[in-house]
Design a protein around this motif. Structure first.
Motif: not given
Length: 473
Positions: A1-5, A147-150, A34-37
């Motif tokens: 599952m891909k999650i965008a925060i 690397h999980d914060i873009i 899981i990635v934070i934008y």
């Protein structure tokens, strides 16, 4: 599952950590992405000068002054990570008592800010922790892999009822798809618009409450012997409000990382003042020298000794308007969901902004984990449609228990917030009389005048989630 925060503030970082803790682990299913934008600089070492220059978005919570993490919020942190809880406490100061006085130092009301009901460990009560927004955010952010914060600004989010949801970016770079999009992007949320695609513009814009806050820090040596250790102090007057608390424990205090102990104060005292301003100030054109002058004039006739000490040495550097969000009919749509201020920006009077963001994060993660375990317990691949329905079920369950909880807190906060507005002498002294009589009133009518603060602090969000899962309501 891909999650965008979307949003890397307190709510965004907290939900990232909660999801990593509770979602099925890699050996059970394919690892989740899981990635934070976050559009602004999330350098944890950003200087105060750069933060005050308004280079950060409100969602990062690098701007702003202090906050309180109540016992219900601390309990969320304790379940999430004991080390994280200690870091948060070490970055602030434990307060066990809330003292309310009038501008002439008359004592009005004193309440315990601890919570003995269901929030104890080895017979010890959790107290409130007063800290800076930056220190709290930093404790969370340092636990997230870089690397999980873009660093990207989003321009639009689409909630897709038949497939993955879509995130578009302001710089024109390729859009990304995500199974779940979590809007943690603050009171001026962009994600929120995805929930109401048929509405033109913003049907639920944030509301300026007509109140602003200023604050800062002074050396605690300047108020030696005037402030009770472990106290949060609220001073009321007819033309505004003033508050102060020790902002840190002494570095030599043996229990400075324990939320169960009041430690010897450190070298700094935090203060803030809230007052009524009809039109929202423009931070770009504010004359802070004039704001400082006006603050001194506003409190010049207040004889409360600590207030007088503070206004004699302060210099105001920032002003923070109070924004709230209108009540939204929904916080979710087709796998797009809001948490924290994006869903329910509470007035600072509630003392629950950060704690409710923490409750949101844990509740959403627990519901999502339960839904995912239910469809992939054997480790086999899950059909996209089945996963979509599981996500929607989780977000709707999350909303079902969180909306009534937040609404109750908001109703109480709106009533108390009016005590910070300009008022005539009759109303001012009526307020003092009510506060002075409140202990007797609550003693005579405990069922009618139950302490709402105690009720809020005693709440255990994990227990409510477990009950909802077990009973379906």
């Amino acid at each position: 599952m891909k999650i965008a925060i979307i949003g890397g503030g307190i709510a965004g970082c907290a939900v990232y950590l909660e999801l990593q803790k509770h979602l099925p682990k890699p050996h059970e299913v394919k690892q989740h992405e899981i990635v934070i934008y976050e559009p602004y600089d999330m350098d944890i070492d950003t200087t105060a000068e750069r933060r005050s220059a308004d280079i950060t978005h409100s969602s990062t919570l690098l701007v702003g002054g202090g906050l309180g993490v109540a016992p219900n919020g601390l309990r969320v942190l304790r379940r999430l990570d004991e080390g994280l809880l200690k870091d948060v406490v070490r970055g602030g100061y434990v307060t066990a008592t809330s003292n309310m006085k009038n501008k002439d130092s008359w004592p009005l009301l004193s309440m315990s800010s601890s919570c003995a009901e269901g929030v104890t460990q080895d017979g010890r009560s959790l107290h409130m922790v007063a800290t800076s927004r930056h220190a709290f955010w930093r404790a969370l952010c340092t636990r997230i892999p870089p690397h999980d914060i873009i660093n990207k600004r989003i321009s639009r989010v689409f909630a897709n009822p038949n497939g993955r949801n879509i995130v578009e970016f302001a710089d024109g770079s390729p859009s990304v798809e995500a199974d779940l999009i979590i809007g943690a992007d603050g009171v001026k949320s962009t994600v929120k618009k995805a929930l109401f695609p048929d509405d033109e513009g913003d049907s639920y814009p944030p509301h300026y409450e007509g109140l602003v806050g200023v604050g800062g820090f002074v050396p605690s040596a300047e108020i030696q012997g005037l402030v009770e250790p472990g106290s949060m102090n609220f001073i009321f007057g007819g033309n505004g409000f003033f508050g102060y608390f020790f902002s840190e424990s002494a570095k030599s205090a043996p229990n400075r990382d324990s939320p169960y102990h009041v430690s010897e104060p450190g070298e700094s005292l935090a203060w803030w003042s809230t007052y009524e301003v009809e039109e929202c100030p423009d931070r770009q054109t504010l004359d802070m020298v004039d704001v400082t002058r006006q603050l001194r004039e506003r409190h010049a006739d207040w004889t409360e000794p600590v207030v007088q000490k503070i206004i004699g040495s302060l210099h105001v550097e920032n002003m923070y308007p109070t924004w709230t969000a209108p009540t939204l009919p929904t916080w979710e749509r087709d796998g797009v969901v809001l948490i924290g201020d994006a869903a329910h920006a509470l007035p600072p009077t509630s003392g629950q902004g950060s704690s409710q963001a923490l409750e949101d994060a844990e509740a959403l993660a627990l519901f999502l984990a339960q839904s995912m375990h239910g469809i992939c317990g054997n480790g086999s691949k899950v059909a996209a449609g089945t996963q979509k329905q599981a996500i929607i079920a989780a977000t709707r369950s999350y909303m079902a228990i969180r909306q009534p909880r937040v609404r109750e807190i908001l109703d109480f906060a709106r009533k108390t917030q009016n005590n910070k507005r300009q008022m005539g002498r009759i109303k001012e002294y009526s307020m003092y009389a009510f506060m002075k009589l409140m202990p007797g009133i609550t003693g005579l009518f405990p069922n009618l005048m139950a302490n709402p603060i105690r009720k809020v602090n005693a709440y255990d969000v994990a227990e409510y989630v477990a009950q909802y899962i077990a009973t379906g309501h």
